[in-house]
Motif scaffolding. Structure first.
Motif: not given
Length: 387
Positions: A12-14, A287-290, A298-299, A321-322
């Motif tokens: 997950f990337l935030s 690569l998924s937007q979140s 995220a989990r 996740k981005l």
């Protein structure tokens, strides 16, 4: 349809600057990273022009346990002078102490399975020699040995996995590109997700780092048809585009050492669960937007997507996740992808070999439960699986 596989690694990337990795299930890792992503950008991609003999999309159908990681860089050190060596059972680190006289009482070495902190007390002040909360792999902290050798501090760390070669002491872009390339054993990588441009950019970063060839199904499709994907959709419909890309993926499935970026959005083959037969030839990264902003959400989101499996992307083996996108952070996303991919392969070191066998048997759609030679999916009454 082909038997599908669930995601085994998750990243997950935030929007801040923390990266954490922890298990979703026994064989699933969740990596949570915040690299300040807040806008979308795209970049050019690499094109290899195939030798096709038609100019219609339709004609394509006939073609054949918890790891904590700091922000980058992973190592904080006041000295760049250290030597690293990888052994059969341990790794060794030699750091310069300088000309100041130091005794063992002035050295502080703190370790756990995933981190290493080395400090030295000199002239009444404590100086950090090295601080990493993300070692390249797990160690046995109780078996750590250190001693002073002239003007060097020597630290020996016992590896938890003696078979794994460590390129460096910490997990970084440089160590991951070397280490994951060795683990992949030539297996290709497929980038899937809603954004074609993001897939392209990360595929190029990964290809450069790994020394792989970047391939782009969008550019291959447009070079063949002599028209844009949007024009192809208008002229022949979205199903024709998905079928065309599926045929391209079939032709690429036998290639080794490639990173393939696929079409994003509702037109791509990867979004359709019944079009993954040839994507399974390599390791797939979604690569998924979140909208998640913390580890718990995220989990939960990752588990929900895996369990629901509402679209083909849920077949991916690694999920990143981005919470936004900025071209400047593409290498951060690529590094997070490699980190999760490394954990996936280390959870089952036979995976690259299974991928090779799957290709040799003709990518028949039986991943991950590969059937014996001669098996024909048309002879069985299998129900398509969306998960």
């Amino acid at each position: 349809m082909a038997a599908s596989t669930t995601a085994s690694s998750f990243t997950f990337l935030s929007s801040n600057s923390i990266k954490t990795t922890f298990p979703l299930t026994n064989n699933t890792a969740l990596s949570f990273t915040k690299p300040k992503l807040n806008l979308f950008s795209c970049a050019p991609s690499f094109l290899i022009n195939p030798s096709f003999s038609s100019n219609s999309c339709k004609d394509f159908k006939r073609l054949n346990n918890r790891v904590l990681c700091s922000t980058l860089p992973a190592v904080s050190t006041t000295t760049t002078n250290y030597e690293f060596s990888n052994g059969s059972f341990e790794v060794e680190l030699r750091l310069e102490l300088g000309n100041v006289e130091v005794s063992t009482r002035d050295i502080f070495v703190d370790t756990d399975e995933n981190s290493l902190l080395i400090r030295v007390k000199q002239s009444g002040t404590t100086r950090t020699l090295l601080d990493t909360s993300c070692l390249y792999d797990k160690i046995k902290p109780s078996e750590t040995i250190w001693y002073i050798d002239d003007d060097h501090l020597v630290v020996s760390l016992k590896k938890k996995d003696p078979e794994l070669n460590w390129p460096d002491i910490a997990e970084s872009w440089e160590s991951l590109t070397v280490g994951v390339m060795q683990l992949l054993k030539g297996t290709s990588i497929y980038l899937v997700g809603d954004s074609t441009e993001t897939n392209q950019k990360i595929a190029k970063e990964l290809a450069v780092g790994l020394g792989y060839t970047p391939l782009d199904t969008k550019e291959l499709l447009e070079a063949f048809t002599k028209q844009t994907v949007d024009s192809c959709v208008v002229a022949e419909g979205s199903n024709a585009v998905a079928e065309a890309e599926s045929s391209i993926l079939e032709s690429l499935s036998s290639h080794a050492r490639t990173v393939v970026s696929t079409l994003g959005g509702k037109y791509g083959a990867a979004r359709r669960a019944d079009k993954w037969r040839h994507i399974f030839a390599g390791f797939s990264i979604w690569l998924s937007q979140s909208e998640a902003t913390d580890e718990d959400s995220a989990r939960d989101e990752a588990r929900r997507h895996i369990q629901e499996g509402l679209e083909g992307y849920s077949n991916a083996e690694v999920v990143v996740k981005l919470a936004g996108w900025d071209d400047n952070y593409s290498k951060t996303v690529a590094q997070a992808s490699l980190s999760a991919l490394k954990r996936l392969i280390l959870s089952d070191k036979q995976l690259p070999g299974k991928k090779s066998l799957y290709i040799r048997l003709g990518c028949r759609g039986d991943w991950p439960d590969i059937k014996p030679p001669g098996w024909d999916p048309s002879d069985t009454d299998e129900t398509s699986s969306e998960s």
